[in-house]
Scaffold this active site. Structure first.
Site, PDB file in Angstrom:
ATOM      1  CE1 TYR A  64      55.704  30.963  73.990  1.00  0.00           C
ATOM      2  CE2 TYR A  64      54.479  31.232  76.035  1.00  0.00           C
ATOM      3  CZ  TYR A  64      55.677  31.246  75.343  1.00  0.00           C
ATOM      4  OH  TYR A  64      56.851  31.534  76.002  1.00  0.00           O
TER       5      TYR A  64
ATOM      6  CG  HIS B  30      54.940  39.534  77.273  1.00  0.00           C
ATOM      7  ND1 HIS B  30      56.179  39.155  76.798  1.00  0.00           N
ATOM      8  CD2 HIS B  30      54.136  38.449  77.156  1.00  0.00           C
ATOM      9  CE1 HIS B  30      56.123  37.883  76.421  1.00  0.00           C
ATOM     10  NE2 HIS B  30      54.903  37.438  76.619  1.00  0.00           N
TER      11      HIS B  30
ATOM     12  CE  LYS C 235      57.964  28.550  75.943  1.00  0.00           C
ATOM     13  NZ  LYS C 235      59.447  28.468  75.892  1.00  0.00           N
TER      14      LYS C 235
ATOM     15  CB  SER D  53      55.249  30.266  79.604  1.00  0.00           C
ATOM     16  OG  SER D  53      54.248  31.242  79.785  1.00  0.00           O
ATOM     17  CB  SER D  54      52.984  31.448  84.521  1.00  0.00           C
ATOM     18  OG  SER D  54      52.816  32.665  83.815  1.00  0.00           O
ATOM     19  CB  CYS D  55      50.555  30.907  79.425  1.00  0.00           C
ATOM     20  SG  CYS D  55      51.629  30.160  78.191  1.00  0.00           S
TER      21      CYS D  55
END
Length: 311
Positions: free
Chosen positions: A137, A180, A141, A108-110
């Site tokens: 989260y 989202h 990841k 994920s880009s987070c």
């Protein structure tokens, strides 16, 4: 990948997993394995080990995860951390023990720092503090990425990791407590239109900037990378352009046909100020996104079952 290879898609009912299944089937792959959560609990190590020992898939797409928006992440950090770590470890280690030829892990880009330089390059990982609202989260990841890279380095496993930007598409989650931003906007604007509400109030200031990728584009990129990418280094997947949340709201209102006033509540969380991925690595490999945001949004809104959206 040979068209008859046994390919397991973990999380096939979700936004990403269902897109992967569609892409595989349309590309002529005839041996796609799927299991529902009832059939296989991916947080159960023994069950996952037994499944891999029995089926021995050649290729694995790990798209299963506990996901949600800002509100869900803030309310359930324990669940987002523990469940995702268990899913990742169980699938990755079982794939390793049964000699899977290759695995693709969906990150994920987070994972990137809250104030990372823009656009965000892959090498910015772990270069600064993460966004607090989805910290649990993101850490899960990052743990998954690290395990993939460690398995590659220590055992030679061809386990690659990709970092998609914000996603939308068929089979998205429209639950307002866990969805989202884009899915939530589609539902909220539709309900406001049906009820004739003169205004709609959205979280935050509207100034954060976000990038959005259609799930079918992501699936296409994942198949491309599974067949053409050989490195433990992560790869960003995105479109290379972004827009403000305020502009996104305006776009969704146009697609839905809502004519009221859009307001913002600045007392609510904004999240990361900007999150635009640098996709030059992916472009250099020969892949680019194809579905424009306006077209993708219109298609999703036209096709989604909206009957349950109004309580």
């Amino acid at each position: 990948m040979d068209k008859s290879a046994k390919i397991y898609v973990a999380g096939h009912r979700g936004l990403v997993g269902s897109a992967l299944v569609r892409a595989l089937v349309s590309s002529g792959f005839v041996n796609v394995l799927t299991r529902t959560r009832t059939e296989l609990d991916l947080t159960d190590a023994q069950a996952v080990d037994a499944f891999f020992g029995r089926e021995r898939p050649d290729y694995v797409f790990l798209a299963a995860a506990k996901v949600g928006g800002i509100a869900a992440n803030a309310a359930m950090p324990v669940e987002f951390l523990s469940e995702n770590i268990r899913i990742q470890e169980n699938v990755l280690m079982s794939a390793h023990r049964t000699d899977a030829k290759k695995l693709l892990f969906l990150g994920s880009s987070c994972i990137y720092p809250k104030f990372a330089p823009q656009p965000i390059k892959e090498e910015y990982l772990l270069s600064g503090k993460l966004e607090p609202s989805n910290l649990a989260y993101a850490v899960a990841k990052i743990a998954g990425i690290t395990l993939c890279q460690s398995l590659w380095e220590e055992y030679g496993r061809r386990f690659i990791s990709v970092m998609p930007t914000n996603l939308y598409g068929p089979n998205d989650n429209y639950d307002l407590q866990s969805s989202h931003v884009l899915a939530a906007f589609l539902r909220r604007f539709h309900v406001a239109k049906i009820k004739g509400d003169p205004t709609i109030t959205l979280w935050g200031t509207g100034t954060p900037m976000r990038e959005f990728l259609h799930a079918d584009d992501l699936a296409d990129a994942c198949l491309f990378l599974m067949e053409h990418y050989e490195s433990p280094e992560i790869v960003n997947i995105g479109v290379g352009s972004d827009l403000t949340i305020r502009d996104l709201a305006s776009l969704v209102s146009q697609v839905v046909g809502y004519g009221g006033e859009i307001l913002f509540d600045p007392t609510k969380l904004d999240g990361t100020p900007r999150k635009l991925l640098d996709v030059s690595r992916l472009h250099s490999l020969g892949w680019q996104a194809k579905i424009p945001l306006v077209q993708g949004l219109a298609n999703v809104y036209a096709e989604v079952d909206k009957s349950a959206w109004i309580a």
